[in-house]
Motif scaffolding. Structure first.
Motif, mmCIF file in Angstrom:
data_model
loop_
_atom_site.group_PDB
_atom_site.id
_atom_site.type_symbol
_atom_site.label_atom_id
_atom_site.label_comp_id
_atom_site.label_asym_id
_atom_site.label_seq_id
_atom_site.Cartn_x
_atom_site.Cartn_y
_atom_site.Cartn_z
ATOM 1 N N ALA A 105 5.613 75.827 -54.259
ATOM 2 C CA ALA A 105 5.217 74.695 -55.100
ATOM 3 C C ALA A 105 6.038 73.436 -54.865
ATOM 4 C CB ALA A 105 5.252 75.095 -56.578
ATOM 5 N N PRO A 106 7.392 73.483 -54.875
ATOM 6 C CA PRO A 106 8.139 72.225 -54.698
ATOM 7 C C PRO A 106 7.809 71.478 -53.409
ATOM 8 C CG PRO A 106 9.569 73.937 -55.574
ATOM 9 C CD PRO A 106 8.290 74.609 -55.191
ATOM 10 N N PRO A 107 7.825 72.150 -52.232
ATOM 11 C CA PRO A 107 7.504 71.386 -51.022
ATOM 12 C C PRO A 107 6.063 70.899 -50.979
ATOM 13 C CG PRO A 107 7.739 73.721 -50.500
ATOM 14 C CD PRO A 107 8.215 73.542 -51.893
ATOM 15 N N LEU A 108 5.133 71.687 -51.505
ATOM 16 C CA LEU A 108 3.737 71.244 -51.504
ATOM 17 C C LEU A 108 3.522 70.078 -52.461
ATOM 18 C CD1 LEU A 108 1.782 74.629 -51.287
ATOM 19 C CD2 LEU A 108 2.082 72.904 -49.493
ATOM 20 N N LEU A 109 4.211 70.100 -53.603
ATOM 21 C CA LEU A 109 4.144 68.950 -54.502
ATOM 22 C C LEU A 109 4.731 67.718 -53.826
ATOM 23 C CD1 LEU A 109 5.176 70.587 -57.906
ATOM 24 C CD2 LEU A 109 2.944 69.594 -57.350
ATOM 25 N N GLY A 110 5.824 67.906 -53.101
ATOM 26 C CA GLY A 110 6.409 66.792 -52.366
ATOM 27 C C GLY A 110 5.468 66.251 -51.313
ATOM 28 N N LEU A 111 4.794 67.156 -50.604
ATOM 29 C CA LEU A 111 3.842 66.727 -49.574
ATOM 30 C C LEU A 111 2.676 65.966 -50.199
ATOM 31 C CD1 LEU A 111 3.031 66.851 -46.570
ATOM 32 C CD2 LEU A 111 1.826 68.986 -47.087
ATOM 33 N N GLY A 112 2.180 66.464 -51.333
ATOM 34 C CA GLY A 112 1.114 65.745 -52.028
ATOM 35 C C GLY A 112 1.576 64.371 -52.499
ATOM 36 N N GLY A 113 2.815 64.313 -52.985
ATOM 37 C CA GLY A 113 3.360 63.021 -53.384
ATOM 38 C C GLY A 113 3.496 62.077 -52.205
ATOM 39 N N ALA A 114 3.885 62.616 -51.057
ATOM 40 C CA ALA A 114 4.000 61.780 -49.859
ATOM 41 C C ALA A 114 2.642 61.208 -49.457
ATOM 42 C CB ALA A 114 4.588 62.586 -48.709
ATOM 43 N N VAL A 180 10.802 67.911 -51.115
ATOM 44 C CA VAL A 180 10.619 68.581 -49.820
ATOM 45 C C VAL A 180 11.941 69.070 -49.245
ATOM 46 C CG1 VAL A 180 8.439 67.455 -49.249
ATOM 47 C CG2 VAL A 180 10.585 66.344 -48.606
ATOM 48 N N LEU A 181 13.017 68.303 -49.456
ATOM 49 C CA LEU A 181 14.319 68.755 -48.970
ATOM 50 C C LEU A 181 14.856 69.884 -49.841
ATOM 51 C CD1 LEU A 181 15.895 65.262 -48.165
ATOM 52 C CD2 LEU A 181 15.338 67.051 -46.498
ATOM 53 N N GLY A 182 14.728 69.735 -51.145
ATOM 54 C CA GLY A 182 15.178 70.783 -52.052
ATOM 55 C C GLY A 182 14.315 72.021 -51.998
ATOM 56 N N GLY A 183 13.086 71.881 -51.506
ATOM 57 C CA GLY A 183 12.212 73.037 -51.376
ATOM 58 C C GLY A 183 12.557 73.935 -50.211
ATOM 59 N N VAL A 184 13.402 73.448 -49.299
ATOM 60 C CA VAL A 184 13.792 74.252 -48.138
ATOM 61 C C VAL A 184 14.893 75.257 -48.495
ATOM 62 C CG1 VAL A 184 14.853 74.153 -45.841
ATOM 63 C CG2 VAL A 184 13.116 72.458 -46.494
ATOM 64 N N ARG A 185 15.828 74.861 -49.316
ATOM 65 C CA ARG A 185 17.046 75.652 -49.530
ATOM 66 C C ARG A 185 16.850 76.946 -50.335
ATOM 67 N NH1 ARG A 185 23.068 73.337 -51.189
ATOM 68 N NH2 ARG A 185 24.032 75.397 -51.460
ATOM 69 N N SER A 226 7.672 75.212 -46.443
ATOM 70 C CA SER A 226 8.674 74.192 -46.759
ATOM 71 C C SER A 226 8.975 73.309 -45.548
ATOM 72 C CB SER A 226 9.958 74.848 -47.280
ATOM 73 O OG SER A 226 10.550 75.677 -46.297
ATOM 74 N N LEU A 227 9.112 73.899 -44.372
ATOM 75 C CA LEU A 227 9.441 73.102 -43.190
ATOM 76 C C LEU A 227 8.260 72.238 -42.743
ATOM 77 C CD1 LEU A 227 11.520 75.737 -41.183
ATOM 78 C CD2 LEU A 227 12.373 73.737 -42.428
ATOM 79 N N CYS A 228 7.057 72.781 -42.813
ATOM 80 C CA CYS A 228 5.880 71.982 -42.459
ATOM 81 C C CYS A 228 5.686 70.832 -43.450
ATOM 82 C CB CYS A 228 4.637 72.860 -42.409
ATOM 83 S SG CYS A 228 4.570 73.968 -40.984
ATOM 84 N N SER A 229 5.956 71.091 -44.731
ATOM 85 C CA SER A 229 5.857 70.022 -45.734
ATOM 86 C C SER A 229 6.881 68.938 -45.469
ATOM 87 C CB SER A 229 6.059 70.608 -47.143
ATOM 88 O OG SER A 229 5.034 71.520 -47.475
ATOM 89 N N LEU A 230 8.081 69.338 -45.068
ATOM 90 C CA LEU A 230 9.121 68.357 -44.751
ATOM 91 C C LEU A 230 8.714 67.510 -43.548
ATOM 92 C CD1 LEU A 230 11.911 67.128 -45.080
ATOM 93 C CD2 LEU A 230 12.854 69.065 -43.794
ATOM 94 N N ILE A 231 8.154 68.161 -42.526
ATOM 95 C CA ILE A 231 7.712 67.416 -41.338
ATOM 96 C C ILE A 231 6.581 66.459 -41.706
ATOM 97 C CG2 ILE A 231 6.580 67.640 -39.091
ATOM 98 C CD1 ILE A 231 8.095 70.338 -38.795
ATOM 99 N N GLY A 232 5.603 66.949 -42.466
ATOM 100 C CA GLY A 232 4.485 66.102 -42.861
ATOM 101 C C GLY A 232 4.928 64.924 -43.713
ATOM 102 N N THR A 233 5.850 65.172 -44.640
ATOM 103 C CA THR A 233 6.361 64.096 -45.491
ATOM 104 C C THR A 233 7.097 63.049 -44.659
ATOM 105 O OG1 THR A 233 6.536 65.527 -47.429
ATOM 106 C CG2 THR A 233 7.947 63.572 -47.379
ATOM 107 N N THR A 234 7.898 63.516 -43.711
ATOM 108 C CA THR A 234 8.635 62.586 -42.857
ATOM 109 C C THR A 234 7.677 61.706 -42.063
ATOM 110 O OG1 THR A 234 10.460 64.177 -42.635
ATOM 111 C CG2 THR A 234 10.314 62.428 -40.988
#
Length: 240
Positions: A105-114, A180-185, A226-234
């Motif tokens: 949920a956290p990384p996907l929410l971040g990706l949606g926000g991005a 997205v960063l906090g969703g990785v750890r 989480s990593l794909c969401s981070l890449i997509g957000t970036t």
């Protein structure tokens, strides 16, 4: 009076759904660095992880409702752990999706926000986040959880209502980077805890029992999301 009310609603609609210009690149980079500083150092992470727990448990709860389960309540604890209790069939796709929703949920929410930020909908993102926190508040069943959700929702509301465009943009970008960063750890932390013999009833272990798929493969899913969401957000936020 009716005219004033209609004008007020029109102004509110325009304020929420209008697009805003992208902030300067240095703002995007600075908010990413600030978010990283809230995730990497352990003392700061112990505090900031509460926000990830809100998103984690909110993901469980949202998917439980979406799959037809009955959501009994959500608890958030001061040690950054949480618990979401739902009722329904103890097996099947609904239970599997509910269990899988926490760490994703956290990384996907971040990706949606991005995606919203990439389209210029900064204020809309802040209002959507406020709305989700208000919905979650109804299901919180302990005092600490109520306090953390009210503080989080109040912060979003104040920024979206009172702050200027530049402050809104910086805040929204910082939140998305943090998700997205906090969703990785957390998944890495959980794996380390399991290697030490703890967390025997983790989400990955529950999913393993539900699907007969090894817990390691569920960890692979958590890491991949989480990593794909981070890449997509970036890519969205840095326009690369």
């Amino acid at each position: 009076m009716n005219t004033l009310a209609i004008d007020g609603l029109t102004d509110l609609w325009d304020r929420v759904f209008s697009t805003q210009p992208d902030p300067d690149l240095w703002v995007v980079v600075a908010t990413a660095v600030a978010a990283l500083l809230m995730v990497v150092p352990h003392p700061l992470w112990r505090l900031s992880r509460n926000a990830i727990t809100i998103a984690h448990e909110g993901g469980h709860g949202l998917v439980a409702l979406a799959t037809g389960r009955r959501l009994d309540g959500i608890r958030l604890h001061s040690d950054t752990s949480g618990l979401t209790v739902s009722r329904g069939k103890p097996t099947g796709i609904g239970m599997i999706l509910t269990a899988a929703a926490g760490y994703t949920a956290p990384p996907l929410l971040g990706l949606g926000g991005a995606a919203l930020l990439g389209a210029g909908y900064i204020t809309l993102l802040l209002w959507l986040a406020t709305g989700l926190l208000l919905v979650m508040l109804v299901m919180i069943r302990n005092a600490y959880g109520v306090l953390t959700v009210i503080l989080s929702g109040g912060t979003f509301l104040l920024v979206s209502w009172l702050a200027g465009p530049q402050v809104q943009a910086a805040f929204a970008y910082a939140v998305v980077w943090f998700l997205v960063l906090g969703g990785v750890r957390p998944a890495f932390e959980l794996q380390a805890k399991r290697r030490r013999g703890g967390a025997g009833d983790s989400d990955a272990d529950q999913l393993s029992r539900l699907t007969n798929v090894p817990a390691g493969l569920w960890f692979f899913l958590f890491h991949a999301v989480s990593l794909c969401s981070l890449i997509g957000t970036t890519r969205w936020l840095l326009r690369v």
